[in-house]
Design a protein around this motif. Sequence first.
Motif, mmCIF file in Angstrom:
data_model
loop_
_atom_site.group_PDB
_atom_site.id
_atom_site.type_symbol
_atom_site.label_atom_id
_atom_site.label_comp_id
_atom_site.label_asym_id
_atom_site.label_seq_id
_atom_site.Cartn_x
_atom_site.Cartn_y
_atom_site.Cartn_z
ATOM 1 N N LEU A 174 8.766 10.304 2.977
ATOM 2 C CA LEU A 174 8.522 9.397 1.711
ATOM 3 C C LEU A 174 8.981 10.390 0.601
ATOM 4 C CD1 LEU A 174 4.576 11.024 2.264
ATOM 5 C CD2 LEU A 174 5.417 8.600 2.431
ATOM 6 N N ARG A 175 9.308 8.882 -0.587
ATOM 7 C CA ARG A 175 9.720 9.270 -2.065
ATOM 8 C C ARG A 175 8.831 9.180 -2.823
ATOM 9 N NH1 ARG A 175 15.059 5.518 0.290
ATOM 10 N NH2 ARG A 175 16.468 7.344 0.467
ATOM 11 N N ARG A 176 8.914 9.652 -4.064
ATOM 12 C CA ARG A 176 7.807 9.479 -4.860
ATOM 13 C C ARG A 176 8.153 8.573 -5.393
ATOM 14 N NH1 ARG A 176 8.701 15.616 -8.338
ATOM 15 N NH2 ARG A 176 8.494 17.023 -6.465
ATOM 16 N N ILE A 177 6.954 8.172 -5.917
ATOM 17 C CA ILE A 177 6.778 6.170 -6.219
ATOM 18 C C ILE A 177 5.775 6.613 -8.004
ATOM 19 C CG2 ILE A 177 4.927 5.744 -5.429
ATOM 20 C CD1 ILE A 177 5.899 2.679 -5.788
ATOM 21 N N SER B 111 6.327 3.860 4.294
ATOM 22 C CA SER B 111 5.921 5.167 4.490
ATOM 23 C C SER B 111 4.912 6.169 5.878
ATOM 24 C CB SER B 111 4.619 5.718 3.809
ATOM 25 O OG SER B 111 3.263 5.082 3.487
ATOM 26 N N GLN C 32 2.855 0.092 -1.823
ATOM 27 C CA GLN C 32 3.045 -0.455 -2.551
ATOM 28 C C GLN C 32 1.893 -1.706 -2.716
ATOM 29 O OE1 GLN C 32 6.246 -0.566 -5.283
ATOM 30 N NE2 GLN C 32 7.466 0.321 -3.459
ATOM 31 N N SER D 33 2.518 7.837 -2.912
ATOM 32 C CA SER D 33 3.171 7.874 -2.031
ATOM 33 C C SER D 33 2.415 8.747 -0.354
ATOM 34 C CB SER D 33 4.381 8.854 -2.570
ATOM 35 O OG SER D 33 5.623 10.111 -1.671
ATOM 36 N N ASP E 236 11.708 0.641 1.009
ATOM 37 C CA ASP E 236 10.430 1.743 -0.123
ATOM 38 C C ASP E 236 9.694 2.612 0.994
ATOM 39 O OD1 ASP E 236 12.799 1.776 -2.205
ATOM 40 O OD2 ASP E 236 11.287 0.110 -3.158
ATOM 41 N N HIS E 237 10.530 3.915 0.965
ATOM 42 C CA HIS E 237 9.534 5.108 1.540
ATOM 43 C C HIS E 237 7.615 5.183 0.759
ATOM 44 C CE1 HIS E 237 12.192 4.978 4.851
ATOM 45 N NE2 HIS E 237 12.942 5.244 3.640
ATOM 46 N N ASP E 238 7.233 3.915 0.679
ATOM 47 C CA ASP E 238 5.904 4.412 -0.129
ATOM 48 C C ASP E 238 5.107 3.241 0.030
ATOM 49 O OD1 ASP E 238 6.466 2.093 -1.770
ATOM 50 O OD2 ASP E 238 8.376 3.440 -2.730
ATOM 51 N N GLY F 51 9.705 0.858 -6.282
ATOM 52 C CA GLY F 51 9.612 2.649 -5.445
ATOM 53 C C GLY F 51 11.893 3.092 -5.769
#
Length: 233
Positions: free
Chosen positions: A186-189, A182, A167, A200, A163-165, A135
């Motif tokens: 959110l952030r893209r991953i 999350s 995994q 995400s 990390d905003h996801d 992330g």
Amino acid sequence: ASAMLEYHRRRPFDFAITLGDNFYNNGMRSVDDPRWKTWWDQLYDPLGIQFYATLGNHDYGFPQSPEAEVLYSKKSPSWRMPATRYTYTAGWVQFFATDSQKMTPDQLEWLQKELASSTARWKVVYGHHTIYSHGYHGNTPELIRELLPLIKDRVDIYLSGHDHDMQHLRPEGNLHFFVSGSGGKLRRIRPGPRSLFAMSARGFAVLEANAESVKMTFVSTTLQPLYEYTLKK
């Protein structure tokens, strides 16, 4: 919070945990901060369960915030943080809550002793910062250097946020790495070399355990399972 409440009505939780960064951007000013009511009590008290919390880097914004978050345990029916690091057992699993913002030699020594004395079938260590991640923040070198060697052959799951996801990363030995960050923004991953799952999407993680297995499920805010993985012994 509303999605968790609806899920809980269908398949009741025993308890919950937090993975830090509980109150953006700077934590709580005191146990009497009015945001406790609107940012916690009104959202999570309705579930009728206890949340065993950990601290994140944003919970250190106000110098008094870590202490306030510990002390609020005495005022809340749902919020539990007896210390900045602590351990407890639920069924077949022993959980070790850590303060990854301050992974001091003292905390590492505490964790080593607690793990050495544990007789639990499954062991889960959780803290805010990732060990490995694809992330936005990526790996945490300090934890790779200091924490990973300590838990690699002793622990089944390391669970983190930051990390905003969502995994699941390739294990090292029998140690699996899950990121559940999350619940808010959110952030893209993009999947990387260690990725077994990367997405995400807003949601939360559900852990179910018995003597033979532990299942981790990522759930969306529409209560759809996004990913499931089962560890077995």
